[in-house]
Scaffold this motif. Structure first.
Motif, PDB file in Angstrom:
ATOM      1  N   VAL A 183      40.440   1.452  57.081  1.00  0.00           N
ATOM      2  CA  VAL A 183      40.812   1.383  58.491  1.00  0.00           C
ATOM      3  C   VAL A 183      41.585   2.655  58.843  1.00  0.00           C
ATOM      4  O   VAL A 183      42.497   3.039  58.107  1.00  0.00           O
ATOM      5  CB  VAL A 183      41.690   0.146  58.763  1.00  0.00           C
ATOM      6  N   PRO A 184      41.237   3.347  59.945  1.00  0.00           N
ATOM      7  CA  PRO A 184      41.989   4.557  60.314  1.00  0.00           C
ATOM      8  C   PRO A 184      43.466   4.257  60.487  1.00  0.00           C
ATOM      9  O   PRO A 184      43.848   3.194  60.960  1.00  0.00           O
ATOM     10  CB  PRO A 184      41.355   4.974  61.650  1.00  0.00           C
ATOM     11  N   GLN A 237      44.084  -6.270  53.170  1.00  0.00           N
ATOM     12  CA  GLN A 237      45.074  -5.276  52.757  1.00  0.00           C
ATOM     13  C   GLN A 237      44.882  -4.995  51.272  1.00  0.00           C
ATOM     14  O   GLN A 237      44.960  -5.911  50.444  1.00  0.00           O
ATOM     15  CB  GLN A 237      46.485  -5.786  53.025  1.00  0.00           C
ATOM     16  N   LEU A 238      44.596  -3.754  50.936  1.00  0.00           N
ATOM     17  CA  LEU A 238      44.427  -3.354  49.539  1.00  0.00           C
ATOM     18  C   LEU A 238      45.810  -3.111  48.948  1.00  0.00           C
ATOM     19  O   LEU A 238      46.527  -2.218  49.389  1.00  0.00           O
ATOM     20  CB  LEU A 238      43.570  -2.096  49.441  1.00  0.00           C
ATOM     21  N   VAL A 239      46.188  -3.911  47.940  1.00  0.00           N
ATOM     22  CA  VAL A 239      47.551  -3.837  47.409  1.00  0.00           C
ATOM     23  C   VAL A 239      47.609  -3.350  45.970  1.00  0.00           C
ATOM     24  O   VAL A 239      48.696  -3.025  45.480  1.00  0.00           O
ATOM     25  CB  VAL A 239      48.249  -5.216  47.515  1.00  0.00           C
ATOM     26  N   PRO A 251      46.312  -4.710  57.913  1.00  0.00           N
ATOM     27  CA  PRO A 251      45.062  -4.403  57.206  1.00  0.00           C
ATOM     28  C   PRO A 251      44.922  -2.923  56.917  1.00  0.00           C
ATOM     29  O   PRO A 251      45.257  -2.074  57.746  1.00  0.00           O
ATOM     30  CB  PRO A 251      43.984  -4.895  58.171  1.00  0.00           C
ATOM     31  N   THR A 252      44.436  -2.625  55.727  1.00  0.00           N
ATOM     32  CA  THR A 252      44.140  -1.242  55.340  1.00  0.00           C
ATOM     33  C   THR A 252      42.640  -1.006  55.249  1.00  0.00           C
ATOM     34  O   THR A 252      42.197   0.137  55.290  1.00  0.00           O
ATOM     35  CB  THR A 252      44.772  -0.915  53.980  1.00  0.00           C
ATOM     36  N   VAL A 266      44.566  -8.663  49.792  1.00  0.00           N
ATOM     37  CA  VAL A 266      45.257  -9.816  50.353  1.00  0.00           C
ATOM     38  C   VAL A 266      44.741 -10.009  51.771  1.00  0.00           C
ATOM     39  O   VAL A 266      44.639  -9.044  52.538  1.00  0.00           O
ATOM     40  CB  VAL A 266      46.783  -9.614  50.364  1.00  0.00           C
ATOM     41  N   CYS A 267      44.414 -11.252  52.112  1.00  0.00           N
ATOM     42  CA  CYS A 267      43.930 -11.564  53.459  1.00  0.00           C
ATOM     43  C   CYS A 267      45.094 -11.934  54.375  1.00  0.00           C
ATOM     44  O   CYS A 267      46.231 -12.078  53.935  1.00  0.00           O
ATOM     45  CB  CYS A 267      42.924 -12.708  53.406  1.00  0.00           C
ATOM     46  N   ALA A 268      44.810 -12.084  55.662  1.00  0.00           N
ATOM     47  CA  ALA A 268      45.857 -12.361  56.642  1.00  0.00           C
ATOM     48  C   ALA A 268      46.586 -13.667  56.356  1.00  0.00           C
ATOM     49  O   ALA A 268      47.764 -13.819  56.677  1.00  0.00           O
ATOM     50  CB  ALA A 268      45.251 -12.392  58.047  1.00  0.00           C
ATOM     51  N   ASN A 269      45.894 -14.627  55.717  1.00  0.00           N
ATOM     52  CA  ASN A 269      46.525 -15.916  55.414  1.00  0.00           C
ATOM     53  C   ASN A 269      47.245 -15.923  54.067  1.00  0.00           C
ATOM     54  O   ASN A 269      47.708 -16.965  53.616  1.00  0.00           O
ATOM     55  CB  ASN A 269      45.487 -17.037  55.445  1.00  0.00           C
TER      56      ASN A 269
END
Length: 206
Positions: free
Chosen positions: A68-69, A39-41, A8-9, A51-54
């Motif tokens: 996210v740091p 996640q920003l892609v 994750p970003t 995009v999500c974890a799934n």
């Protein structure tokens, strides 16, 4: 099922976030849950594809995502200079003690709200403890530092706020209004934060 290489970003704001199948306000899809890691892609103006974890993907107003740091400096990359963490730890402890004292007096009715605000005005305290790792806010140098118990390294430093972006042409009006409110609130409360490298150039004396 989580994608193996998912990192994750950003996370979704606490109020959730509207989403679209494409960067087109006429094609909405399922909204995102509050505080969902994503996640920003990709970027397209103020639009952002996440995009999500799934593995599920959607487009959102990228300005509303909360970054996210990044990870602290790796142990394999030693600092060029070492800063003693103890003076900063002492300053943070003193600031927290002063705030707690003011809060206790407020709770006991010995201070009113205005006096409490006057007494705590200008204080900026930040501490995150995770086992042997500690993140501290260094108000003197206006930066966040990472500490492994023996040394400090600059993690993030405050810089000038980014110039305001124009309103997105493809984002729904309600998303535009929410984004504007978030930007104005952030501008009033604090300056933007920029990440810095760990080459020692931006480090103070701790």
């Amino acid at each position: 099922m989580t994608t193996p290489d998912f990192r994750p970003t950003h996370v979704v704001p606490k109020d959730g976030l509207a989403a679209w199948e494409t960067p087109d306000p006429s094609r909405p899809t399922v909204p995102l849950d509050a505080l969902l890691p994503v996640q920003l892609v990709d970027r397209f103006g103020d639009w952002g594809r996440i995009v999500c974890a799934n593995g599920w993907s959607a487009w959102v107003d990228g300005r509303l995502l909360i970054a996210v740091p990044q990870a602290p400096p790796a142990a394999s990359s030693p600092l060029t200079r070492t800063a003693d963490p103890r003076p900063l730890l002492a300053r943070v402890e003193e600031a927290l003690t002063n705030y707690r004292s003011a809060a206790e007096e407020l709770a006991a009715g010995q201070l009113d709200g205005e006096s409490f605000r006057d007494r705590t005005q200008g204080q900026r305290i930040g501490v995150v403890v995770d086992g042997e790792s500690v993140w501290l806010y260094d108000g003197e140098h206006e930066r966040w530092v990472y500490c492994d118990g023996t040394r400090l390294s600059t993690f993030a430093a405050e810089g000038d706020p980014a110039s305001a972006r124009p309103e997105p042409t493809g984002v729904a009006p309600e998303a535009q209004g929410q984004a504007k409110g978030v930007q104005e609130s952030a501008a009033e409360s604090r300056e933007a934060t920029r990440l810095v490298t760990y080459d020692g150039d931006d480090q103070g004396d701790g």
